[in-house]
Scaffold this active site. Structure first.
Site, PDB file in Angstrom:
ATOM      1  N   ASP A 153       9.100  -2.550  -7.402  1.00 43.26           N
ATOM      2  CA  ASP A 153       7.952  -3.437  -7.223  1.00 43.26           C
ATOM      3  C   ASP A 153       6.639  -2.645  -7.069  1.00 43.26           C
ATOM      4  O   ASP A 153       6.639  -1.412  -7.138  1.00 43.26           O
ATOM      5  CB  ASP A 153       8.236  -4.293  -5.972  1.00 43.26           C
ATOM      6  CG  ASP A 153       7.892  -5.755  -6.175  1.00 43.26           C
ATOM      7  OD1 ASP A 153       6.897  -6.028  -6.855  1.00 43.26           O
ATOM      8  OD2 ASP A 153       8.607  -6.603  -5.617  1.00 43.26           O
ATOM      9  N   ASP A 208       4.504 -13.792 -10.304  1.00 41.10           N
ATOM     10  CA  ASP A 208       5.831 -14.362 -10.054  1.00 41.10           C
ATOM     11  C   ASP A 208       5.992 -15.781 -10.586  1.00 41.10           C
ATOM     12  O   ASP A 208       5.067 -16.594 -10.557  1.00 41.10           O
ATOM     13  CB  ASP A 208       6.106 -14.384  -8.542  1.00 41.10           C
ATOM     14  CG  ASP A 208       6.355 -12.992  -7.997  1.00 41.10           C
ATOM     15  OD1 ASP A 208       6.223 -12.011  -8.763  1.00 41.10           O
ATOM     16  OD2 ASP A 208       6.689 -12.890  -6.801  1.00 41.10           O
TER      17      ASP A 208
HETATM   18  C1  GLA Z   1       7.295  -9.397  -5.774  1.00 40.69           C
HETATM   19  C2  GLA Z   1       8.137  -9.508  -7.034  1.00 40.69           C
HETATM   20  C3  GLA Z   1       9.192 -10.580  -6.847  1.00 40.69           C
HETATM   21  C4  GLA Z   1      10.062 -10.257  -5.656  1.00 40.69           C
HETATM   22  C5  GLA Z   1       9.192 -10.111  -4.429  1.00 40.69           C
HETATM   23  C6  GLA Z   1       9.979  -9.618  -3.224  1.00 40.69           C
HETATM   24  O1  GLA Z   1       6.532 -10.534  -5.564  1.00 40.69           O
HETATM   25  O2  GLA Z   1       7.335  -9.772  -8.133  1.00 40.69           O
HETATM   26  O3  GLA Z   1       9.997 -10.706  -8.009  1.00 40.69           O
HETATM   27  O4  GLA Z   1      10.785  -9.075  -5.905  1.00 40.69           O
HETATM   28  O5  GLA Z   1       8.144  -9.166  -4.654  1.00 40.69           O
HETATM   29  O6  GLA Z   1       9.165  -9.440  -2.111  1.00 40.69           O
END
Ligand code: GLA
Length: 404
Positions: A153, A208
């Protein structure tokens, strides 16, 4: 200038070359888009080893593993809040009392591969320890636990350079010596499609997803918004867009699936799944597969639809037609052996008639037999338009096979 003796020179050069040869991703992985399951979309921080094992067992019983969903990925929140005295990133002993090696052994014994999440920054997005400055140490630990897939991430990255940071982790994985699919999750902020082909095996293209058709909740978007971004991210000029950067071993990742989650109607789940297959996207299920409706299972394991995603040519589909005012989009994806997939979406909030005029899809030249993939029946050939009544946010999905 001081003269450098030739021996020192050649040793230095030699070491440099060894270093360069070493600095690479593991090749031969993810030749088709990776398939699996990830804990985040449904469970977020509510994860533990029992959930992961039950998920694996359910995926065997419901046919997902045998359909190809083999990577089980534990997302954020598996760690203890702090690293231990040695600086090791250790699992939360309440959530994972048996430890990650034991969980990996369980998954491997059931025919799965084991994935985990960490972050290129100092902390993960949920506030757990990030990998920054610990890359080689963490990669060694992951290798010793039997990790096969690392999602990395981008929270709390400060002023770090994305390309350099992800390259560091790529090299750390390579040095640790265990092949892992390296999944970059920097949300498309630094155009990873332009540079990540030799860094990782897949890279997120956007923020996301959440379980909505085209909603927006701060940072999160419904799948149709993410789909729209796939052809506007670079410049929106014609059918190339970011799709041209994807292929065997290096995929654009429009985020994990929301198929079967509450916020989507059945039609929206079916359309979402169809489009992720049209995009040659990694198919990482994000629902509770222990308690899913049979019709959702049937979507996820439909072999003919999966074959479009997993096609060996590895080409990403693109939007070919979107007539203004008609609320219909038609996408095409080139397949191997001269075949094509075509997907028509009703973006109306009511059911409507869709007419597919094959001759307007100019990249598809020649005579084809047309198969309606979801209906599992012939739709004639491409000499005359195909007309059908389609529910709101539902799709028609076709496979076109050249006539002999
Ligand atoms: C980010 C990523 C998500 C998930 C969250 C976890 O937002 O894009 O897919 O992994 O972190 O905290």
């Amino acid at each position: 200038m001081k003269k450098i003796p030739p021996l020192v020179c050649s040793i230095t050069l030699g070491l440099g070359l060894v270093g360069a040869a070493f600095a690479q991703k593991f090749d031969g992985l993810a030749q088709t888009p990776p398939m699996g399951w990830n804990s985040w979309n449904t469970f977020a921080s509510n994860i533990n080893e029992t959930l992961i094992k039950e998920t694996a067992d359910a995926m065997i019983a419901n046919g997902m593993r045998d359909a190809g969903y083999i990577y089980i990925v534990v997302d954020d929140c598996w760690e203890s809040m702090e690293r231990d005295a040695n600086g090791d990133n250790v699992p939360d002993p309440k959530k994972f009392p048996s430890g990650m090696k034991a969980l990996g052994d369980y998954l491997h014994s059931k025919g799965f591969k084991f994935g985990i999440h960490s972050c290129a920054g100092t902390k993960t997005c949920a506030g757990f320890p990030g990998g920054r400055g610990h890359e080689y140490q963490d990669a060694r630990a992951y290798a010793s636990w039997g990790i096969d897939f690392l999602k990395y991430d981008w929270c709390e990255h400060g002023t770090a350079d994305a390309r350099e940071t992800y390259k560091t982790m790529r090299d750390a994985i390579h040095t640790a010596g265990r092949p892992m699919v390296f999944s970059l999750c920097e949300w498309g902020q630094n155009k990873p499609w332009e540079w990540a082909g030799d860094v990782g095996h897949m890279w997120r293209t956007t923020g996301d997803i959440y379980d909505s058709y085209d909603g927006r909740k701060g940072w999160e978007m419904g799948w149709k918004r993410i789909l729209d971004l796939q052809y506007t991210l670079v410049d929106g000029n014609g059918p190339e867009q970011i799709g041209r950067y994807a292929g065997p071993g290096h995929w654009n990742d429009p985020d994990m699936l929301e198929v079967g989650n509450e916020g989507l109607t059945f039609a929206e789940s079916r359309a979402h799944f169809s489009f992720w297959c049209m995009l040659a996207a990694p198919l990482i299920a994000g629902n509770d597969v222990r308690n899913m409706k049979p019709e959702i299972r049937d979507l996820l394991i439909n072999k003919d639809v999966l074959a479009i995603d997993q096609d060996a040519l590895g080409k990403q589909g693109y939007r070919a037609l979107a007539d203004p005012g008609k609320n219909i989009e038609i996408w095409v994806k080139e397949l191997s052996k001269g075949e094509w997939a075509v997907c028509a979406l009703n973006t109306n909030s009511a059911a409507t008639d869709i007419t597919v005029e094959w001759d307007r899809l100019w990249t598809i030249q020649g005579k084809f037999n047309v198969h309606d993939v979801w209906a599992k029946k012939s739709a004639g050939d491409n000499t005359k338009p195909y007309k059908a009544h389609v529910d709101s946010h539902d799709v028609l999905l076709f496979r076109l096979t050249p006539q002999k």
